[in-house]
Design a protein around this motif. Structure first.
Motif, PDB file in Angstrom:
ATOM      1  N   LEU A  41      -2.850   4.593  -2.927  1.00 12.54           N
ATOM      2  CA  LEU A  41      -4.102   5.251  -2.293  1.00 12.54           C
ATOM      3  C   LEU A  41      -4.002   6.766  -2.639  1.00 12.54           C
ATOM      4  O   LEU A  41      -2.996   7.457  -2.720  1.00 12.54           O
ATOM      5  N   PHE A  80       0.908  -1.302   0.063  1.00 17.11           N
ATOM      6  CA  PHE A  80      -0.006  -0.014   0.064  1.00 17.11           C
ATOM      7  C   PHE A  80       0.762   1.282  -0.086  1.00 17.11           C
ATOM      8  O   PHE A  80       1.664   1.525   0.956  1.00 17.11           O
ATOM      9  N   GLY A 124       1.114   5.503  -0.864  1.00 13.33           N
ATOM     10  CA  GLY A 124       0.156   6.884  -1.048  1.00 13.33           C
ATOM     11  C   GLY A 124       1.056   7.946  -0.290  1.00 13.33           C
ATOM     12  O   GLY A 124       1.966   7.901   0.347  1.00 13.33           O
ATOM     13  N   LYS A 148      -2.982   5.008   4.544  1.00  9.60           N
ATOM     14  CA  LYS A 148      -2.710   3.597   4.447  1.00  9.60           C
ATOM     15  C   LYS A 148      -2.649   2.677   5.416  1.00  9.60           C
ATOM     16  O   LYS A 148      -3.319   1.446   5.471  1.00  9.60           O
ATOM     17  N   SER A 149      -2.138   3.282   6.781  1.00 10.69           N
ATOM     18  CA  SER A 149      -2.300   2.213   7.947  1.00 10.69           C
ATOM     19  C   SER A 149      -3.614   2.041   8.299  1.00 10.69           C
ATOM     20  O   SER A 149      -3.983   1.005   8.875  1.00 10.69           O
ATOM     21  N   ASP A 206       2.718  -2.182   4.419  1.00  2.00           N
ATOM     22  CA  ASP A 206       2.404  -0.916   4.797  1.00  2.00           C
ATOM     23  C   ASP A 206       3.584  -0.292   4.558  1.00  2.00           C
ATOM     24  O   ASP A 206       4.804  -0.457   5.180  1.00  2.00           O
ATOM     25  N   GLY A 252       4.604   6.924   3.769  1.00  2.00           N
ATOM     26  CA  GLY A 252       4.110   7.945   2.637  1.00  2.00           C
ATOM     27  C   GLY A 252       5.069   8.865   1.856  1.00  2.00           C
ATOM     28  O   GLY A 252       6.131   9.166   2.445  1.00  2.00           O
ATOM     29  N   THR A 285      -9.491   6.920  -0.747  1.00  2.00           N
ATOM     30  CA  THR A 285      -9.670   6.760   0.686  1.00  2.00           C
ATOM     31  C   THR A 285     -10.690   7.753   1.458  1.00  2.00           C
ATOM     32  O   THR A 285     -10.996   8.615   0.496  1.00  2.00           O
TER      33      THR A 285
END
Ligand SMILES: Nc1nc2c(ncn2[C@@H]2O[C@H](COP(=O)(O)OP(=O)(O)OP(=O)(O)O)[C@@H](O)[C@H]2O)c(=O)[nH]1
Ligand SMILES: [Mg+2]
Length: 284
Positions: free
Chosen positions: A193, A112, A114, A120-121, A161, A164, A223
């Motif tokens: 994301l 993931f 973004g 994300k988390s 994960d 960012g 999201t």
């Protein structure tokens, strides 16, 4: 009655309202009414884009809207992968800041990426909502996740994960994430994301370019859908849809929409992860 109970398997998982109703000897008619309402709610949670589709004019091309459109049975099957058992352990494995620190796991992997703070988390935490005690740290402060965090889902797959990009990204972000995405052999899908309430930003374009350049399969996830009114959300959805169609090669044509706060879209994403990691057939 069997039909009601049969069609409400997922419903029972989402909203276990019918059990107390049955215990209280409530009439079948009122149970049916409550179930219908709950089923509608449940459908919105499981298939969030279907509500948005209703807002579009009939002449809009919907061909890519339901490319991935699993049945409730498939969704339920995928759910079982996200429910831990003694034999199917779901847990944090390790963190890494460099490729040579990453764990050697053979099972399929998804990651993931973004902008910092995009969620994300929180999304991983929502995906693991059925796992008691698992720790996935989220924060309102951007740049919270500093390392690549690996979570194994039994022997089925691994979720990663990522830190960012953009504001307060870790210094070694490019080295860490680019190397991972380019070199990780068992990486089956990257989820990119974007904030559903604001759409694709400058920093997202750089990440999209990176995915395109490396030729990796990726999918976009919008999201924080709970933050936007449906009319705004549908506009963002259509823009992203159009962007994917006209500007990308490797992106799955159907964007996903989620709210980690309200669990909308989480079941569908679990099912897509099961599918892209080759696990949907195995457990069915
Ligand atoms: N309303 C709403 N808030 C959300 C949602 N998902 C995440 N947030 C909030 O957004 C903030 C950032 O969430 P994180 O999940 O930590 O974001 P991240 O992308 O992991 O951020 P970094 O680790 O800093 O890159 C937190 O305050 C979350 O509570 C959502 O679906 N709805
Ligand atoms: Mg994070």
């Amino acid at each position: 009655m069997w039909t009601i109970l049969g069609s409400s398997r997922l419903l029972a998982a989402c909203f276990p309202v019918w059990r107390p109703l049955l215990r209280n000897n409530t009439s079948l008619a009122s149970i049916q009414t409550v179930l219908k309402l709950q089923e509608k709610k449940c459908n919105s949670v499981v298939y969030p884009t279907r509500d948005l589709e209703k807002l579009l004019s009939p002449d809009i091309d919907r061909s890519n809207f339901r490319l991935f459109d699993p049945t409730i049975e498939e969704i339920t099957t995928a759910e079982s992968l996200f429910r831990p058992t003694a034999k199917h352990v779901i847990d944090f494995v390790t963190s890494a800041i460099r490729m040579d620190h990453t764990p050697e796991l053979q099972q399929p992997e998804v990651c993931f990426i973004g902008r910092s703070n995009v969620g994300k988390s929180s999304l991983i935490k929502a995906l693991f909502a059925l796992v008691p005690g698992i720790e996935v740290r989220v924060s309102k402060t951007p740049g919270h996740t500093k390392k690549m965090n690996f979570f194994k889902v039994g022997k089925a797959f691994t979720l990663v994960d990522m830190p960012g990009y953009g504001y307060r990204a870790p210094e070694d972000f490019t080295e860490m994430v680019e190397a991972y995405i380019q070199e990780r052999r068992n990486l089956k899908r990257t989820f990119l994301l974007v904030d559903g309430s604001i759409g694709i930003q400058e920093a997202d374009l750089i990440a999209i370019e990176m995915c395109e350049e490396f030729g990796i399969p990726y999918a976009m996830v919008m999201t924080k859908m709970d933050r936007s009114r449906p009319a705004v959300l549908v506009t963002q959805y259509m823009q992203i849809h159009e962007f994917i169609k006209s500007q990308t090669q490797g992106c799955f044509p159907q964007p996903f929409i989620v709210s980690s706060l309200h669990f909308s879209g989480i079941h569908l994403l679990r099912c897509f992860i099961a599918h892209v990691t080759g696990n949907l057939q195995k457990v069915s």
